[in-house]
Scaffold this active site. Structure first.
Site, PDB file in Angstrom:
ATOM      1  N   GLY A  88      63.646  88.106  58.227  1.00 44.26           N
ATOM      2  CA  GLY A  88      64.680  89.119  58.504  1.00 44.26           C
ATOM      3  C   GLY A  88      65.438  88.808  59.785  1.00 44.26           C
ATOM      4  O   GLY A  88      65.908  89.715  60.475  1.00 44.26           O
ATOM      5  N   GLY A 110      68.892  90.283  60.432  1.00 40.14           N
ATOM      6  CA  GLY A 110      69.001  91.736  60.536  1.00 40.14           C
ATOM      7  C   GLY A 110      69.186  92.227  61.957  1.00 40.14           C
ATOM      8  O   GLY A 110      69.259  91.442  62.902  1.00 40.14           O
ATOM      9  N   GLN A 111      69.246  93.557  62.083  1.00 35.13           N
ATOM     10  CA  GLN A 111      69.571  94.166  63.381  1.00 35.13           C
ATOM     11  C   GLN A 111      68.568  93.758  64.471  1.00 35.13           C
ATOM     12  O   GLN A 111      68.955  93.270  65.522  1.00 35.13           O
ATOM     13  CB  GLN A 111      69.585  95.694  63.247  1.00 35.13           C
ATOM     14  CG  GLN A 111      70.059  96.389  64.518  1.00 35.13           C
ATOM     15  CD  GLN A 111      69.679  97.855  64.589  1.00 35.13           C
ATOM     16  OE1 GLN A 111      68.884  98.352  63.791  1.00 35.13           O
ATOM     17  NE2 GLN A 111      70.252  98.569  65.541  1.00 35.13           N
ATOM     18  N   ASP A 135      62.429  84.018  50.652  1.00 40.49           N
ATOM     19  CA  ASP A 135      62.347  85.383  50.119  1.00 40.49           C
ATOM     20  C   ASP A 135      60.876  85.777  50.216  1.00 40.49           C
ATOM     21  O   ASP A 135      60.031  85.192  49.519  1.00 40.49           O
ATOM     22  CB  ASP A 135      62.827  85.374  48.659  1.00 40.49           C
ATOM     23  CG  ASP A 135      62.794  86.763  48.038  1.00 40.49           C
ATOM     24  OD1 ASP A 135      62.227  87.688  48.668  1.00 40.49           O
ATOM     25  OD2 ASP A 135      63.330  86.915  46.918  1.00 40.49           O
ATOM     26  N   ILE A 136      60.567  86.758  51.059  1.00 42.18           N
ATOM     27  CA  ILE A 136      59.147  87.062  51.290  1.00 42.18           C
ATOM     28  C   ILE A 136      58.439  87.565  50.026  1.00 42.18           C
ATOM     29  O   ILE A 136      57.226  87.533  49.948  1.00 42.18           O
ATOM     30  CB  ILE A 136      58.917  88.041  52.476  1.00 42.18           C
ATOM     31  CG1 ILE A 136      59.607  89.387  52.247  1.00 42.18           C
ATOM     32  CG2 ILE A 136      59.356  87.417  53.784  1.00 42.18           C
ATOM     33  CD1 ILE A 136      59.143  90.458  53.243  1.00 42.18           C
ATOM     34  N   TYR A 184      60.642 104.353  51.590  1.00 39.01           N
ATOM     35  CA  TYR A 184      60.512 103.556  52.815  1.00 39.01           C
ATOM     36  C   TYR A 184      59.289 104.017  53.617  1.00 39.01           C
ATOM     37  O   TYR A 184      58.464 103.204  54.054  1.00 39.01           O
ATOM     38  CB  TYR A 184      61.799 103.714  53.631  1.00 39.01           C
ATOM     39  CG  TYR A 184      61.807 103.027  54.973  1.00 39.01           C
ATOM     40  CD1 TYR A 184      61.790 101.648  55.075  1.00 39.01           C
ATOM     41  CD2 TYR A 184      61.870 103.782  56.152  1.00 39.01           C
ATOM     42  CE1 TYR A 184      61.825 101.024  56.315  1.00 39.01           C
ATOM     43  CE2 TYR A 184      61.912 103.164  57.394  1.00 39.01           C
ATOM     44  CZ  TYR A 184      61.891 101.786  57.467  1.00 39.01           C
ATOM     45  OH  TYR A 184      61.928 101.172  58.700  1.00 39.01           O
ATOM     46  N   LYS A 217      55.777 102.188  54.661  1.00 35.41           N
ATOM     47  CA  LYS A 217      55.395 102.020  56.071  1.00 35.41           C
ATOM     48  C   LYS A 217      53.948 102.479  56.290  1.00 35.41           C
ATOM     49  O   LYS A 217      53.179 101.813  56.976  1.00 35.41           O
ATOM     50  CB  LYS A 217      56.369 102.762  56.991  1.00 35.41           C
ATOM     51  CG  LYS A 217      57.728 102.092  57.084  1.00 35.41           C
ATOM     52  CD  LYS A 217      57.626 100.719  57.752  1.00 35.41           C
ATOM     53  CE  LYS A 217      58.641  99.750  57.274  1.00 35.41           C
ATOM     54  NZ  LYS A 217      58.479  98.385  57.773  1.00 35.41           N
ATOM     55  N   ILE A 229      66.819 102.362  66.237  1.00 34.15           N
ATOM     56  CA  ILE A 229      67.151 101.339  67.236  1.00 34.15           C
ATOM     57  C   ILE A 229      68.674 101.211  67.363  1.00 34.15           C
ATOM     58  O   ILE A 229      69.374 101.051  66.361  1.00 34.15           O
ATOM     59  CB  ILE A 229      66.538  99.966  66.860  1.00 34.15           C
ATOM     60  CG1 ILE A 229      65.021 100.077  66.648  1.00 34.15           C
ATOM     61  CG2 ILE A 229      66.878  98.914  67.924  1.00 34.15           C
ATOM     62  CD1 ILE A 229      64.210 100.440  67.876  1.00 34.15           C
TER      63      ILE A 229
HETATM   64  N1  SER Z   1      65.995 103.084  61.513  1.00 31.05           N
HETATM   65  C1  SER Z   1      65.178 103.217  60.348  1.00 31.05           C
HETATM   66  C2  SER Z   1      65.899 103.885  59.249  1.00 31.05           C
HETATM   67  O1  SER Z   1      66.759 104.658  59.521  1.00 31.05           O
HETATM   68  C3  SER Z   1      63.939 103.982  60.683  1.00 31.05           C
HETATM   69  O2  SER Z   1      62.878 103.104  60.762  1.00 31.05           O
HETATM   70  O3  SER Z   1      65.591 103.692  58.123  1.00 31.05           O
END
Ligand code: SER
Length: 325
Positions: free
Chosen positions: A13, A16-17, A58-59, A148, A152, A178
């Site tokens: 990743g 990514g951000q 690709d994981i 999601y 997690k 973040i």
């Molecule tokens: N920044 C993430 C999201 O909004 C939270 O882990 O999905």
């Protein structure tokens, strides 16, 4: 160990951000050639490409990861590849596949190749509406309502299982939202807190997809990177927790964020048009108790809303003037 003989770090990743800035920080610290950046399909930036090795993997397809593990003699993995909360609600099966089956492949490779360490990020999304929302404790109810969040919680448990059962040194934190100026986040619920800065600079106007009084825990990227690397470097004997550290920095409402920006850009206007992401935001904590991270590995953030806003607007303002935003 000299940098030359050092075993290599893999960042998944990395386009990514968080991954993009984490890769550059790790390259600075460990040497450019010792940090392999990887992504699934998004084209990497010139900065990433020109500073060190990059491969597409690709994981979910274990053999693609195993190939680079062998080719580059990988010893440590930062598994930053993930589908975030909002995309996860649109594509729940993809979210499960990447976040769970992908993680399982990463942990298995770490076990098979006897790697030194793995970083596995969790999130405030591990909590749910039944969790206390203010100063959310380290040990509490974990009943998320998003796919999601489900991945997690399961990911934290799986990672801790690998530590206990197979001695794989897996570490992780529950990141808050973040905020950063280099790479835009994609598909998350907290994305508004980044987009608002870009729109304030570009158009002096932003329509926020959560209500004005929606308050969530947030963190500025320099603190996120520092916390991530600090946790990975601390002596294992100091840790009682492993994959599930609460991590806090600041909490503010969307309205407070807009007011802070207005101090610098008085003509800035923010309006609010909540969509499906409001329900997700409402199921997450407003503030986090991160005393375990502070105690076990010395976590201490540096930025607050005001210093972060000043820095974000300076950085984005400069890029806008240069025509690069
Ligand atoms: N920044 C993430 C999201 O909004 C939270 O882990 O999905």
């Amino acid at each position: 160990m000299s940098k030359k003989n050092m075993k290599k770090i893999l960042v998944t990743g990395s386009v990514g951000q968080i991954g993009s800035e984490l890769t550059m920080a790790l390259r600075k610290k460990h040497g450019n050639d010792n940090v392999l950046a990887t992504g699934r399909k998004t084209k990497p930036s010139e900065t990433l490409l020109n500073s060190g090795p990059f491969e597409f993997i690709d994981i979910v397809k274990k053999e693609t990861v195993e190939k680079v593990v062998k080719d580059y003699d990988i010893d440590t993995i930062y598994n930053m590849a993930a589908i975030l909360s909002a995309t996860g609600e649109e594509k729940p099966l993809l979210c499960w596949d990447v976040n769970m089956n992908g993680l399982y492949n990463i942990l298995e490779l770490a076990r098979e190749y006897e790697m030194t360490r793995v970083f596995v990020p969790s999130s405030i999304a591990a909590f749910g509406p039944e969790t206390p929302r203010i100063d959310t404790p380290q040990e509490t109810v974990l009943k998320p309502k998003t796919m999601y969040g489900v991945t997690k919680v399961a990911g934290e448990l799986l990672a801790d299982y690998y530590f206990k059962r197979f001695n794989v040194d897996v570490r992780g934190v529950r990141y808050p939202g973040i905020i950063s100026s280099e790479t835009l986040p994609g598909g998350g619920t907290t994305d508004y807190a980044v987009a608002i800065y870009y729109e304030a600079i570009k158009n002096k106007r932003y329509t926020c997809f959560v209500k004005k009084d929606t308050t969530l825990p947030m963190m500025y990227m320099p603190d996120c990177i520092k916390g991530t690397i600090d946790l990975m470097e601390v002596d294992l004997s100091k840790l009682k927790h492993h994959s599930d550290f609460n991590l806090a920095s600041m909490s503010f409402s969307a309205g407070e964020l807009a007011s802070e920006i207005k101090k610098h850009i008085p003509e800035f206007i923010c309006d609010y048009k909540p969509d499906f992401r409001q329900v997700i935001a409402d199921s997450w904590p407003q503030s986090i108790d991160d005393s375990a991270a502070r105690k076990e590995w010395g976590w201490k953030p540096s930025y607050n809303l005001s210093s972060m806003t000043k820095d974000m607007l300076e950085k984005l303002g400069k890029r806008h003037e240069e025509g690069k935003l």
